[in-house]
Design a protein around this motif. Structure first.
Motif, short mmCIF file in Angstrom:
data_model
loop_
_atom_site.label_atom_id
_atom_site.label_comp_id
_atom_site.label_asym_id
_atom_site.label_seq_id
_atom_site.Cartn_x
_atom_site.Cartn_y
_atom_site.Cartn_z
N GLU A 136 0.85 -1.18 0.00
CA GLU A 136 0.00 0.00 0.00
C GLU A 136 0.90 1.24 0.00
OE1 GLU A 136 -1.84 -3.43 2.12
OE2 GLU A 136 0.06 -2.34 2.28
N PRO A 137 0.65 2.20 -0.88
CA PRO A 137 1.55 3.35 -0.99
C PRO A 137 1.67 4.17 0.29
CG PRO A 137 -0.44 3.66 -2.30
CD PRO A 137 -0.42 2.23 -1.89
N TRP A 138 0.62 4.16 1.12
CA TRP A 138 0.71 4.90 2.37
C TRP A 138 1.63 4.22 3.39
CZ3 TRP A 138 -0.96 1.44 5.86
CH2 TRP A 138 -1.98 0.54 5.49
N GLU A 151 7.70 4.74 4.30
CA GLU A 151 8.38 5.54 5.32
C GLU A 151 9.88 5.43 5.06
OE1 GLU A 151 10.09 3.47 7.81
OE2 GLU A 151 9.44 1.86 6.49
N TRP A 205 3.67 6.28 -7.80
CA TRP A 205 3.89 6.65 -6.41
C TRP A 205 5.24 7.29 -6.11
CZ3 TRP A 205 -0.41 7.25 -4.29
CH2 TRP A 205 -1.49 6.44 -4.62
N TRP A 235 6.08 10.30 -3.09
CA TRP A 235 7.07 9.91 -2.08
C TRP A 235 8.25 10.88 -2.09
CZ3 TRP A 235 7.15 4.08 -3.76
CH2 TRP A 235 6.01 3.44 -3.25
N THR A 267 7.25 14.08 -0.47
CA THR A 267 7.20 13.91 0.99
C THR A 267 8.59 14.02 1.60
OG1 THR A 267 5.23 12.51 0.88
CG2 THR A 267 6.59 12.30 2.84
#
Length: 328
Positions: free
Chosen positions: A174-176, A179, A214, A218, A221
């Motif tokens: 899942e892309p979320w 980290e 994605w 990322w 972010t």
């Protein structure tokens, strides 16, 4: 791909980064800690291997007539000299026969044509043992070791696809779930699959499509968080994919990374590294500066041979810049 991203700006960042690396060449030198059983590998062999890999990658993407080609060739020769032209890998083999880092570092040089027959024979002997084949490793590290073995002339039946399927990126999470740790894992999966940006076609279609969707958020972010080192690695990935991201995303990313570069040419690992001290020092700058130089060379090469237009050719770059990053 057009020239809107600003090839000259990326080029200037690369020149300044390599100037800092050259000025700090002696900080990459091996010392006695490199040959003790409890030595700090992360402060000795790891920086030297990363210097060598960056130089190999930059040289591959830089025309021989470019001054930067000579710069990284000189740094690569320095790194090889530090290993005793490969002789010191045999010493490591005696100290730690089943350690993988000597082969991983050696393979960088082997891939560039610097070889030591004695070490390769010794490494091949160990690689035939059950102990070597059954060493338990994280999947991303395993993928890297398989690439290191291939570069060094060692071949085993295990295929990269087996290791890839067990990595974070290989599972298309899942892309979320992204980290910092996952970010470094995914960049290295791409590095190992493409032999550090050399073979974009070796990224499987499903991974390439997933990253196309994605990677931009990322990267955004990481830049928002001031993670300059990881942002540099993600820019390498962006320039190593079969279908690179759009120019608007790259333009913004390079603008922000350029603002993070210090007057010395270094780029700190994170924004917080310069909060208390304007000059964070070698340990807090060397890797991120290497990755930025690598990303810049990969991106400039991509932009000058882009599929959507003629781009700014290598000859034009040399004509517009005098080797110090100063426009003519």
């Amino acid at each position: 791909m057009t020239t809107a991203v600003g090839v000259g700006q990326i080029r200037n960042l690369e020149i300044a980064a390599l100037a800092w690396i050259s000025a700090h060449r002696d900080d990459f030198a091996l010392d006695d800690d490199a040959f003790t059983a409890d030595g700090q590998v992360d402060l000795t062999w790891k920086p030297l291997g990363e210097l060598a890999q960056t130089c190999v990658s930059v040289r591959r993407r830089t025309p021989p007539s470019d001054p930067l080609h000579a710069c990284v060739s000189d740094l690569l020769a320095f790194a090889w000299q530090q290993t005793g032209k490969g002789e010191l890998f045999l010493r490591l083999q005696q100290l730690e026969p089943f350690a993988t880092y000597p082969l991983e570092v050696y393979s960088v040089f082997a891939g560039a044509g610097f070889r030591h027959a004695g070490y390769e024979a010794a490494a091949a002997t160990v690689a035939r043992t059950r102990g070597w084949r059954l060493t338990e490793q994280e999947p991303t590290r395993r993928l890297g070791l398989l690439n290191a073995e291939r570069r060094s002339g060692i071949h085993r039946q295990e295929r990269p696809a087996q290791a890839l399927s067990r990595t974070w990126l290989g599972g298309l999470p899942e892309p979320w779930a992204f980290e910092r740790t996952a970010g470094y894992a995914l960049t290295h999966v791409v590095f190992h699959l493409t032999d550090w940006g050399r073979t974009a076609q070796d990224v499987p279609e499903d991974l390439a499509a997933y990253l196309a969707d994605w990677l931009p958020p990322w990267l955004d972010t990481c830049l928002d968080a001031g993670l300059w080192d990881l942002a540099g690695e993600l820019l390498i990935v962006a320039a190593s994919l079969p279908d690179p991201p759009d120019t608007a995303m790259l333009q913004d990313a390079w603008n922000r990374l350029a603002r993070a570069q210090l007057d010395s040419g270094a780029i700190p690992l994170t924004a917080s590294d310069t909060t208390a001290e304007p000059d964070p020092g070698f340990v807090h700058c060397y890797h991120s500066t290497l990755m930025a130089a690598f990303a810049a060379a990969q991106s400039v090469d991509l932009l000058t041979r882009g599929p959507d237009g003629p781009g700014l050719g290598a000859e034009d770059i040399r004509n517009r810049y005098d080797g110090q990053g100063v426009p003519r």
